[in-house]
Design a protein around this motif. Structure first.
Motif, PDB file in Angstrom:
ATOM      1  N   THR A  62       3.431 -19.521 -18.014  1.00 48.36           N
ATOM      2  CA  THR A  62       3.823 -20.341 -19.119  1.00 48.36           C
ATOM      3  C   THR A  62       5.250 -20.716 -19.027  1.00 48.36           C
ATOM      4  OG1 THR A  62       1.920 -19.366 -20.333  1.00 48.36           O
ATOM      5  CG2 THR A  62       3.209 -20.692 -21.560  1.00 48.36           C
TER       6      THR A  62
ATOM      7  N   LEU B 276       5.869 -23.435 -17.149  1.00 46.35           N
ATOM      8  CA  LEU B 276       5.643 -24.682 -17.348  1.00 46.35           C
ATOM      9  C   LEU B 276       6.762 -25.306 -18.643  1.00 46.35           C
ATOM     10  CD1 LEU B 276       1.800 -24.205 -17.334  1.00 46.35           C
ATOM     11  CD2 LEU B 276       3.060 -25.800 -15.977  1.00 46.35           C
TER      12      LEU B 276
ATOM     13  N   HIS C 241       7.335 -28.941 -20.653  1.00 43.80           N
ATOM     14  CA  HIS C 241       6.286 -29.504 -21.402  1.00 43.80           C
ATOM     15  C   HIS C 241       6.272 -28.746 -22.659  1.00 43.80           C
ATOM     16  CE1 HIS C 241       3.980 -30.889 -17.958  1.00 43.80           C
ATOM     17  NE2 HIS C 241       4.662 -30.078 -17.108  1.00 43.80           N
TER      18      HIS C 241
ATOM     19  N   PHE D  81       0.475 -28.293 -25.123  1.00 43.37           N
ATOM     20  CA  PHE D  81      -0.304 -27.533 -24.179  1.00 43.37           C
ATOM     21  C   PHE D  81      -1.669 -27.438 -24.626  1.00 43.37           C
ATOM     22  CE2 PHE D  81       3.892 -26.062 -23.215  1.00 43.37           C
ATOM     23  CZ  PHE D  81       3.689 -25.605 -22.018  1.00 43.37           C
TER      24      PHE D  81
ATOM     25  N   THR E 291       0.294 -32.398 -22.143  1.00 37.39           N
ATOM     26  CA  THR E 291       0.805 -32.562 -20.756  1.00 37.39           C
ATOM     27  C   THR E 291       0.644 -31.380 -19.783  1.00 37.39           C
ATOM     28  OG1 THR E 291       3.249 -31.594 -21.523  1.00 37.39           O
ATOM     29  CG2 THR E 291       2.832 -33.982 -21.979  1.00 37.39           C
ATOM     30  N   ALA E 292       0.355 -30.526 -20.245  1.00 35.40           N
ATOM     31  CA  ALA E 292      -0.056 -29.104 -19.476  1.00 35.40           C
ATOM     32  C   ALA E 292      -1.466 -28.533 -19.901  1.00 35.40           C
ATOM     33  CB  ALA E 292       1.019 -28.142 -19.558  1.00 35.40           C
TER      34      ALA E 292
ATOM     35  N   ILE F 173      -3.430 -25.231 -19.109  1.00 33.90           N
ATOM     36  CA  ILE F 173      -3.548 -23.805 -18.551  1.00 33.90           C
ATOM     37  C   ILE F 173      -5.104 -23.486 -18.639  1.00 33.90           C
ATOM     38  CG2 ILE F 173      -2.719 -21.457 -19.010  1.00 33.90           C
ATOM     39  CD1 ILE F 173      -0.186 -22.299 -20.443  1.00 33.90           C
TER      40      ILE F 173
ATOM     41  N   PRO G 168       0.117 -34.444 -10.746  1.00 32.46           N
ATOM     42  CA  PRO G 168       0.611 -33.985 -12.187  1.00 32.46           C
ATOM     43  C   PRO G 168       1.382 -35.229 -13.070  1.00 32.46           C
ATOM     44  CG  PRO G 168       2.226 -33.433 -10.343  1.00 32.46           C
ATOM     45  CD  PRO G 168       1.094 -34.278  -9.621  1.00 32.46           C
TER      46      PRO G 168
ATOM     47  N   ILE H 236      -0.772 -35.206 -16.213  1.00 27.54           N
ATOM     48  CA  ILE H 236      -1.073 -33.887 -16.799  1.00 27.54           C
ATOM     49  C   ILE H 236      -0.979 -33.013 -15.646  1.00 27.54           C
ATOM     50  CG2 ILE H 236      -3.520 -33.921 -16.330  1.00 27.54           C
ATOM     51  CD1 ILE H 236      -3.709 -32.295 -19.014  1.00 27.54           C
ATOM     52  N   SER H 237      -0.245 -31.831 -16.010  1.00 31.02           N
ATOM     53  CA  SER H 237       0.066 -30.959 -15.105  1.00 31.02           C
ATOM     54  C   SER H 237      -1.181 -29.535 -15.251  1.00 31.02           C
ATOM     55  CB  SER H 237       1.196 -29.704 -15.270  1.00 31.02           C
ATOM     56  OG  SER H 237       2.206 -30.677 -14.809  1.00 31.02           O
TER      57      SER H 237
ATOM     58  N   THR I  78      -2.722 -25.690 -14.092  1.00 29.72           N
ATOM     59  CA  THR I  78      -2.753 -24.514 -13.429  1.00 29.72           C
ATOM     60  C   THR I  78      -3.809 -23.646 -13.552  1.00 29.72           C
ATOM     61  OG1 THR I  78      -1.537 -23.596 -15.592  1.00 29.72           O
ATOM     62  CG2 THR I  78      -0.124 -24.469 -13.940  1.00 29.72           C
TER      63      THR I  78
ATOM     64  N   ALA J 220       1.475 -29.006 -10.709  1.00 32.28           N
ATOM     65  CA  ALA J 220       2.434 -28.810 -12.043  1.00 32.28           C
ATOM     66  C   ALA J 220       3.827 -29.491 -11.556  1.00 32.28           C
ATOM     67  CB  ALA J 220       2.526 -27.443 -12.358  1.00 32.28           C
TER      68      ALA J 220
END
Length: 340
Positions: free
Chosen positions: A168, A171, A176, A179, A240-241, A243, A265, A268-269, A271, A331
Motif C-alpha cells: 500500500t 501505491l 494514489h 483506493f 485509481t488503485a 488492491i 495501469p 487504474i492500477s 495489485t 501499477a
C-alpha cells in the motif's frame, strides 16, 4: 500374503536377520543384506507397519491439514514439504477441510488416530479443540503461513499486515489517493482481515479515507470477484488503485477492467498478493507481493523434523521472513490531468 518366514527361507537366513535387514541394515554383512533384499524384491514382500511402529515408536508419517489445494501457493508449499520429507523417509498424509471447522477437527482426529509423527497445519486460525488434541497426544506440529509473537505455537510464515503495508505504501508513493479493496472472504480467512488492516494502516497514516462501499469481500470465485471489481470501477467515487487480496482475485479484476474498456495501469492500477505463476503471464504483468511457498515448505520440513528428533530449541520454533514486493506493469503513477 508373504511373511517374514518366507523371505527368510528364500534368502537362507533366520527371521531375525530379515527383521534386522529392515530395521538396521548397517549391522549386516553386505553379502547377507544383498540376499535378503533380493528375496524381498522377488517376493514383493511388504513389511507389517504395526510391527515397525512397535519397534521404533514412529510411523514415519507426517499429516498435513490444508484449507484447499485449489490455491496454487498452498499446493506448491505442500509439494515442497512432501519432497523434503520423502527424502528423509517420511510419508505424507494430506487432508483438506475447505474452511469447515468441524471437518478440520475431524481431520486432526483421524491423523492422530493414524499415529502420525507430526502435523503441519496451514493458517493461523483453527478450531480450538485442534490444539487441545495435538497437545494431549504430544505430537509435534507447525502452523504454516502464520506468525506467533507470543511464542505459543511453532510457526512458519510472514506478517500479512506488514506485507500489505509495504504494498500500500508503494501505491501511495505513486500518488494514489482513491483506493478500492477486494479483500476476499473476510468471514472465513484471518489472513484477509490482516491484509485489509495493513491497507487501512497506511491510508490512515497518510490521511487517506477508504470508502466503505469500495471494500467488497468476495469468495475466491471468478464471477463474484468480477462483480465486485465492476462495482468499484463504476462507482461515482472512481478509484485509481484497486488492491486485491491475492493474485487470483487480481486476475479476475483485470478481466473485468478489460470488459469495461479500462486500461491498466493508465486508468487504474491493480495489485495482487502471492506472486502466482499467472502474475508473470498476464498482460499487463502483475505487481504483487512474493509469498515464496517453496521457502515455506522447506522451513516447515526443517522445523517439524527438528521437533521430532528433539533438536529444536524453543527460541527457534518461529520461522519468519518478509515477502518481497515485485514491481511489474499493472501499477503506475497517477496521471495528472492538467487544468483547462
Amino acid at each position: 500374503m508373504v511373511n517374514v518366514k518366507q523371505v527368510a527361507l528364500l534368502a537362507g537366513v533366520s527371521s531375525a536377520t530379515v527383521s534386522r535387514a529392515l530395521s538396521a541394515p548397517e549391522l549386516l554383512r553386505p553379502v547377507t543384506l544383498k540376499r535378503v533384499q533380493e528375496a524381498i524384491a522377488s517376493l514383493d514382500y511388504v513389511p507389517f507397519a504395526a510391527a515397525r511402529i512397535l519397534r521404533s515408536g514412529r510411523t514415519m508419517s507426517i499429516g498435513i491439514i490444508a484449507p484447499t489445494l485449489m490455491n496454487e501457493l498452498y499446493a506448491r508449499a505442500v509439494d515442497t514439504l512432501e519432497k523434503q520429507l520423502e527424502a528423509l523417509g517420511y510419508t505424507v498424509v494430506l487432508t483438506c477441510h475447505r474452511d469447515n471447522n468441524e471437518i478440520e477437527l475431524r481431520c486432526a482426529r483421524e491423523l492422530l488416530e493414524r499415529r502420525v509423527d507430526g502435523i503441519a497445519i496451514i493458517g493461523s486460525q483453527h478450531h480450538p479443540e485442534v490444539f487441545s488434541l495435538i497437545h494431549k497426544h504430544n505430537v509435534p506440529y507447525v502452523l504454516m503461513w502464520a506468525t506467533d509473537r507470543e511464542g505459543s505455537h511453532p510457526t512458519v510464515g510472514y506478517d500479512n499486515r506488514l506485507a500489505m503495508r509495504r504494498l500500500t505504501a508503494y501505491l501511495v508513493g505513486l500518488g494514489h489517493r482513491e483506493f478500492a479493496v477486494l479483500p476476499g472472504p473476510l468471514n472465513t480467512q484471518h489472513l484477509s482481515v490482516q491484509r485489509l488492516e495493513g491497507v487501512k494502516d497506511v491510508l490512515s497514516e497518510h490521511g487517506i479515507a477508504l470508502r466503505e462501499e469500495l471494500v467488497l469481500p468476495t469468495p475466491y470465485e471468478v464471477e463474484p470477484a468480477r462483480a465486485a471489481a465492476r462495482a468499484c470501477l463504476t462507482s461515482p467515487h472512481r478509484p485509481t488503485a484497486l488492491i486485491c487480496i491475492n493474485d487470483f482475485i487480481a486476475v479476475a479484476a483485470i478481466a473485468e477492467c478489460r470488459a469495461l474498456g479500462r486500461s491498466i495501469p493508465a486508468d487504474i492500477s491493480v495489485t495482487g498478493f502471492g506472486d502466482w505463476q499467472v502474475a508473470e503471464l498476464i498482460t499487463p504483468t502483475l505487481t504483487t507481493m512474493r509469498s515464496n511457498p517453496v521457502r515455506i515448505g522447506e522451513l516447515t520440513a526443517r522445523n517439524i523434523i527438528a521437533q521430532i528428533e528433539g533438536t529444536a530449541r524453543r527460541e527457534n520454533l518461529q520461522d519468519e521472513f518478509e515477502p518481497e514486493l515485485i514491481v511489474r506493469e499493472s501499477a503506475a503513477a497517477v496521471k495528472i490531468v492538467a487544468a483547462p
